[in-house]
Design an enzyme around this catalytic site. Structure first.
Site, mmCIF file in Angstrom:
data_model
loop_
_atom_site.group_PDB
_atom_site.id
_atom_site.type_symbol
_atom_site.label_atom_id
_atom_site.label_comp_id
_atom_site.label_asym_id
_atom_site.label_seq_id
_atom_site.Cartn_x
_atom_site.Cartn_y
_atom_site.Cartn_z
ATOM 1 N N TYR A 11 0.760 -1.036 0.092
ATOM 2 C CA TYR A 11 -0.077 0.120 0.023
ATOM 3 C C TYR A 11 0.716 1.395 0.030
ATOM 4 C CZ TYR A 11 -3.315 3.527 2.150
ATOM 5 O OH TYR A 11 -4.032 4.490 2.284
ATOM 6 N N ILE A 12 1.528 1.468 0.891
ATOM 7 C CA ILE A 12 2.489 2.864 0.909
ATOM 8 C C ILE A 12 3.700 2.572 0.111
ATOM 9 C CG2 ILE A 12 3.697 4.147 2.769
ATOM 10 C CD1 ILE A 12 2.225 2.616 5.080
ATOM 11 N N ASP A 58 12.089 -12.459 -0.696
ATOM 12 C CA ASP A 58 11.996 -12.050 0.429
ATOM 13 C C ASP A 58 13.181 -11.318 0.934
ATOM 14 O OD1 ASP A 58 12.024 -12.609 3.545
ATOM 15 O OD2 ASP A 58 10.086 -13.653 2.903
ATOM 16 N N SER A 124 6.531 3.340 13.464
ATOM 17 C CA SER A 124 5.312 3.528 13.542
ATOM 18 C C SER A 124 5.002 4.286 14.913
ATOM 19 C CB SER A 124 4.538 2.246 13.451
ATOM 20 O OG SER A 124 3.328 2.210 14.106
ATOM 21 N N TYR A 148 3.903 -6.551 17.361
ATOM 22 C CA TYR A 148 4.241 -5.627 15.976
ATOM 23 C C TYR A 148 4.765 -4.357 16.423
ATOM 24 C CZ TYR A 148 3.154 -2.446 12.537
ATOM 25 O OH TYR A 148 3.421 -1.382 11.498
ATOM 26 N N LYS A 152 8.876 -2.953 15.739
ATOM 27 C CA LYS A 152 9.414 -1.486 15.082
ATOM 28 C C LYS A 152 10.334 -0.858 15.700
ATOM 29 C CE LYS A 152 6.810 -2.057 11.440
ATOM 30 N NZ LYS A 152 7.379 -1.819 10.070
ATOM 31 N N PHE A 177 1.692 7.741 11.429
ATOM 32 C CA PHE A 177 0.323 7.785 12.290
ATOM 33 C C PHE A 177 -0.559 6.833 11.391
ATOM 34 C CE2 PHE A 177 0.946 10.058 16.125
ATOM 35 C CZ PHE A 177 2.472 10.178 16.159
ATOM 36 N N PHE A 217 -16.335 1.190 17.524
ATOM 37 C CA PHE A 217 -15.838 0.553 18.597
ATOM 38 C C PHE A 217 -15.667 1.527 19.802
ATOM 39 C CE2 PHE A 217 -13.505 -2.255 15.594
ATOM 40 C CZ PHE A 217 -14.291 -3.172 15.571
ATOM 41 N N ARG A 230 -7.965 9.747 16.036
ATOM 42 C CA ARG A 230 -6.524 9.498 15.570
ATOM 43 C C ARG A 230 -6.098 10.442 14.712
ATOM 44 N NH1 ARG A 230 -7.288 6.357 18.924
ATOM 45 N NH2 ARG A 230 -6.938 4.022 18.850
HETATM 46 P P1 NAD Z 1 1.622 -3.630 3.076
HETATM 47 O O1 NAD Z 1 1.134 -5.094 3.735
HETATM 48 O O2 NAD Z 1 0.482 -3.093 1.917
HETATM 49 O O3 NAD Z 1 2.922 -3.600 2.428
HETATM 50 C C1 NAD Z 1 3.893 -4.601 2.895
HETATM 51 C C2 NAD Z 1 4.725 -5.009 1.789
HETATM 52 O O4 NAD Z 1 5.667 -5.737 2.304
HETATM 53 C C3 NAD Z 1 3.399 -6.169 0.942
HETATM 54 O O5 NAD Z 1 3.638 -5.774 -0.537
HETATM 55 C C4 NAD Z 1 4.268 -7.617 1.393
HETATM 56 O O6 NAD Z 1 3.951 -8.331 0.134
HETATM 57 C C5 NAD Z 1 5.763 -7.111 1.612
HETATM 58 N N1 NAD Z 1 6.583 -8.080 2.370
HETATM 59 C C6 NAD Z 1 6.256 -8.446 3.592
HETATM 60 N N2 NAD Z 1 7.132 -9.248 4.468
HETATM 61 C C7 NAD Z 1 8.096 -9.283 3.146
HETATM 62 C C8 NAD Z 1 9.292 -10.050 3.120
HETATM 63 N N3 NAD Z 1 9.751 -10.653 4.107
HETATM 64 N N4 NAD Z 1 10.136 -10.050 2.266
HETATM 65 C C9 NAD Z 1 9.557 -9.294 1.143
HETATM 66 N N5 NAD Z 1 8.338 -8.657 1.160
HETATM 67 C C10 NAD Z 1 7.686 -8.685 2.206
HETATM 68 O O7 NAD Z 1 1.666 -2.700 4.155
HETATM 69 P P2 NAD Z 1 1.797 -0.960 4.135
HETATM 70 O O8 NAD Z 1 0.435 -0.494 4.969
HETATM 71 O O9 NAD Z 1 2.245 -0.473 2.810
HETATM 72 O O10 NAD Z 1 2.883 -0.848 5.185
HETATM 73 C C11 NAD Z 1 4.337 -0.601 4.873
HETATM 74 C C12 NAD Z 1 5.261 -0.658 6.120
HETATM 75 O O11 NAD Z 1 4.928 0.462 6.831
HETATM 76 C C13 NAD Z 1 5.201 -1.834 6.987
HETATM 77 O O12 NAD Z 1 6.230 -2.036 7.273
HETATM 78 C C14 NAD Z 1 4.396 -1.339 8.067
HETATM 79 O O13 NAD Z 1 4.429 -1.981 9.352
HETATM 80 C C15 NAD Z 1 4.460 0.111 8.283
HETATM 81 N N6 NAD Z 1 3.315 0.932 8.907
HETATM 82 C C16 NAD Z 1 2.424 0.720 8.293
HETATM 83 C C17 NAD Z 1 0.933 1.717 8.826
HETATM 84 C C18 NAD Z 1 -0.160 1.310 8.455
HETATM 85 O O14 NAD Z 1 -1.276 1.615 9.095
HETATM 86 N N7 NAD Z 1 -0.560 0.991 6.961
HETATM 87 C C19 NAD Z 1 1.221 2.019 9.986
HETATM 88 C C20 NAD Z 1 2.595 2.336 10.401
HETATM 89 C C21 NAD Z 1 3.722 1.564 9.738
HETATM 90 N N1 UDP Z 2 -12.613 1.685 14.690
HETATM 91 C C1 UDP Z 2 -13.667 1.299 14.618
HETATM 92 N N2 UDP Z 2 -14.400 0.348 13.946
HETATM 93 C C2 UDP Z 2 -13.603 -0.245 13.123
HETATM 94 C C3 UDP Z 2 -12.206 -0.019 12.769
HETATM 95 C C4 UDP Z 2 -11.616 0.871 13.801
HETATM 96 O O1 UDP Z 2 -14.604 2.011 15.497
HETATM 97 O O2 UDP Z 2 -14.188 -1.268 12.404
HETATM 98 C C5 UDP Z 2 -11.954 2.734 15.449
HETATM 99 C C6 UDP Z 2 -10.887 2.147 16.520
HETATM 100 O O3 UDP Z 2 -11.608 1.797 17.499
HETATM 101 C C7 UDP Z 2 -10.007 3.428 16.282
HETATM 102 C C8 UDP Z 2 -10.143 4.177 15.183
HETATM 103 O O4 UDP Z 2 -11.290 3.364 14.373
HETATM 104 O O5 UDP Z 2 -10.462 4.400 17.638
HETATM 105 C C9 UDP Z 2 -8.839 3.849 14.161
HETATM 106 O O6 UDP Z 2 -8.638 2.572 14.293
HETATM 107 P P1 UDP Z 2 -7.801 1.604 13.268
HETATM 108 O O7 UDP Z 2 -7.856 0.278 13.474
HETATM 109 O O8 UDP Z 2 -8.053 2.246 11.997
HETATM 110 O O9 UDP Z 2 -6.320 2.419 13.700
HETATM 111 P P2 UDP Z 2 -5.473 2.262 14.938
HETATM 112 O O10 UDP Z 2 -5.189 3.581 15.417
HETATM 113 O O11 UDP Z 2 -6.324 1.577 15.980
HETATM 114 O O12 UDP Z 2 -4.235 1.730 14.567
#
Ligand code: NAD
Ligand code: UDP
Length: 336
Positions: A11-12, A58, A124, A148, A152, A177, A217, A230
Site C-alpha cells: 500500500y504505502i 524475501d 510507527s 508488532y 518496530k 500515524f 468501537f 486518531r
Molecule cells: P503492506 O502489507 O501493504 O505492504 C508491505 C509489503 O511488504 C507487502 O507488499 C508484502 O507483500 C511485503 N512483505 C512483507 N514481508 C516481506 C518480506 N519478508 N520480504 C519481502 N516482502 C515482504 O503494508 P503497508 O501498509 O504498505 O505498510 C508498509 C510498512 O509500513 C510496513 O512495514 C508497516 O508495518 C509500516 N506501517 C504501516 C502502517 C499502516 O497503518 N499501514 C502504519 C505504520 C507503519
Molecule cells: N475503529 C472502529 N471500527 C472499526 C475499526 C476501527 O470504530 O471497524 C476505530 C478504532 O477503535 C480507533 C479508530 O477507529 O478508534 C482507528 O482504528 P484503526 O484500526 O483504523 O487504527 P489504529 O489507530 O487502531 O491503529
C-alpha cells in the site's frame, strides 16, 4: 538515484514508488507478494509511464539482497517490507520478530556488505507509550504494547546502534500515524485481504456493499463525541514525506527519527460523516463496545519533519475519503 524499495508493491510502498519516479529517481522493488499483488506494477506504469524493476523475493534472503544491491547499483534503500497486523502479532509473535526484525537485520547486513549506507525505515506511532497527552512528538517515551510495535522499536534501536558504530550510515526512522486514502487517479489504494481491521478500509467496504455496517468501537471515550480520535494522513502525503526525508538524509550521517502525521485529531464519527458525504449516502453504523487495547485519543506533533526538511501533510479528511471512495468504487474487489 537508484533506490531499492522493499515491500514496494504494498500500500504505502506503491504510492511512494510513483513519487520516486515522478522525482526522476529509479525504484527497484523487492517484494515477496505475501500481502500484495503483482498487478500493482501495471497501475504504477499507468500513472507514471514507467514500469519499475521488480524482483519477487524475501528480504530475509541475504544472497538475493546482495545480488540486487550490486547488480542494480543501488544507492539507498526504503524498507517497507514487513507484516503489520497488531492482532496477528499477539498470537504469532515469532512470525513478526522473524519477518520484521530478522528481515531488517539481514537487509542492513547486506547493505553493509555492499557499501550502501542510506536507509529509510517504516516505523510507527505504535512504538509510543500511551501515558503522554497528545500531540506526540518524537520525545514521547516509547512503550509498545504488542509484538508488532515492539518489532518496530527494536529495528529503530538496531538502526541507532549501527549508526553509532559507523559514521558512514544515514539511518532514518519514519513514524507513521494512520495512513489512509488512495491515489487520486483511483488506480491505486489499500487492498486488505479478508476482513479489514482498520477504520478506513472497513468504511470503504461498507460503501461498496461488501460489509453491512461499520461497528463503532466505543462511544464513551473522553473525547468530544465519545469515539476514538486518531491522526489520519493521506498516503500521498506520506509518500512525499519519504521523498523529502530521503532527500534530506542521503549524505548526512546519523540516526534520524521523524513523526509523519497531519497533526490533527479526527474521531471515528467525523470520519464516518466525511465518508458518507464522499460516497453520497449515510453509511450504516452500529455502536459497539470498545475494542480491547484501544486508547482514547492521540495525534502527531509533526513539526520536527516540517522544520527539518520542509514537509507537511496537505490533504484534508475530505480528500482522504473522496480518494478512497474513487479507488474502492472503481475497484470494488481490490486489485485483480
Ligand atoms: P503492506 O502489507 O501493504 O505492504 C508491505 C509489503 O511488504 C507487502 O507488499 C508484502 O507483500 C511485503 N512483505 C512483507 N514481508 C516481506 C518480506 N519478508 N520480504 C519481502 N516482502 C515482504 O503494508 P503497508 O501498509 O504498505 O505498510 C508498509 C510498512 O509500513 C510496513 O512495514 C508497516 O508495518 C509500516 N506501517 C504501516 C502502517 C499502516 O497503518 N499501514 C502504519 C505504520 C507503519
Ligand atoms: N475503529 C472502529 N471500527 C472499526 C475499526 C476501527 O470504530 O471497524 C476505530 C478504532 O477503535 C480507533 C479508530 O477507529 O478508534 C482507528 O482504528 P484503526 O484500526 O483504523 O487504527 P489504529 O489507530 O487502531 O491503529
Amino acid at each position: 538515484m537508484k533506490i531499492l524499495v522493499t515491500g514496494g508493491t504494498g500500500y504505502i510502498g506503491s504510492h511512494t514508488c510513483v513519487q520516486l519516479i515522478e522525482k526522476g529517481w529509479q525504484p527497484v522493488i523487492i517484494d515477496s507478494l505475501v500481502n500484495s499483488k503483482i498487478s500493482v506494477l501495471d497501475r504504477i506504469q499507468q500513472i507514471t509511464g514507467t514500469r519499475p524493476t521488480f524482483i519477487e523475493g524475501d528480504v530475509r534472503n541475504a544472497d538475493l539482497l546482495q545480488k540486487v544491491l550490486t547488480e542494480h547499483a543501488i544507492e539507498a534503500v526504503i524498507h517497507f517490507a514487513g507484516l503489520k497486523s497488531v492482532g496477528e502479532s499477539v498470537n504469532l509473535p515469532l512470525k513478526y520478530y522473524d519477518n520484521n526484525v530478522h528481515g531488517s537485520v539481514v537487509l542492513i547486513q547486506a547493505m553493509k556488505q555492499c557499501h550502501v549506507k542510506t536507509l529509510v525505515f517504516s516505523s510507527s506511532a505504535t512504538v509510543y507509550g500511551d501515558a503522554s497527552e497528545p500531540p506526540w512528538n518524537e520525545q514521547v517515551p516509547t512503550a509498545p504494547t504488542n509484538p508488532y510495535g515492539q518489532s518496530k522499536l527494536m529495528v529503530d534501536q538496531i538502526m541507532a546502534d549501527v549508526s553509532i558504530s559507523d559514521a558512514a550510515w544515514s539511518m532514518t526512522s519514519l513514524r507513521y500515524f494512520n495512513p489512509v486514502g488512495a491515489h487520486p487517479s483511483g488506480l491505486m489504494g489499500e487492498d486488505p485481504q479478508g476482513v479489514p481491521n482498520n477504520l478506513m478500509p472497513f468504511l470503504a467496504q461498507v460503501a461498496v456493499g461488501r460489509r453491512e455496517a461499520l461497528q463503532v468501537f466505543g462511544n464513551d471515550y473522553p473525547t468530544p463525541d465519545g469515539t476514538g480520535v486518531r491522526d489520519y494522513i493521506h498516503v500521498t502525503d506520506l509518500a512525499s514525506g519519504h521523498v523529502a526525508a530521503l532527500g534530506y538524509a542521503h549524505g548526512r550521517s546519523g540516526h534520524f527519527i521523524f513523526n509523519l502525521g497531519s497533526g490533527q485529531g479526527i474521531s471515528v464519527l467525523q470520519m464516518h460523516h466525511a465518508f458518507s458525504a464522499a460516497c453520497g449516502r449515510a453509511l450504516p453504523f452500529v455502536l459497539s463496545p470498545r475494542r480491547p487495547g484501544d486508547i482514547a485519543a492521540y495525534w502527531a506533533d509533526p513539526e520536527h519533519a516540517q522544520r527539518t526538511f520542509n514537509w507537511e501533510a496537505k490533504k484534508s479528511i475530505d480528500d482522504m475519503c473522496q480518494d478512497t471512495w474513487r479507488w474502492q468504487s472503481q475497484n470494488p474487489n481490490g486489485y485483480p
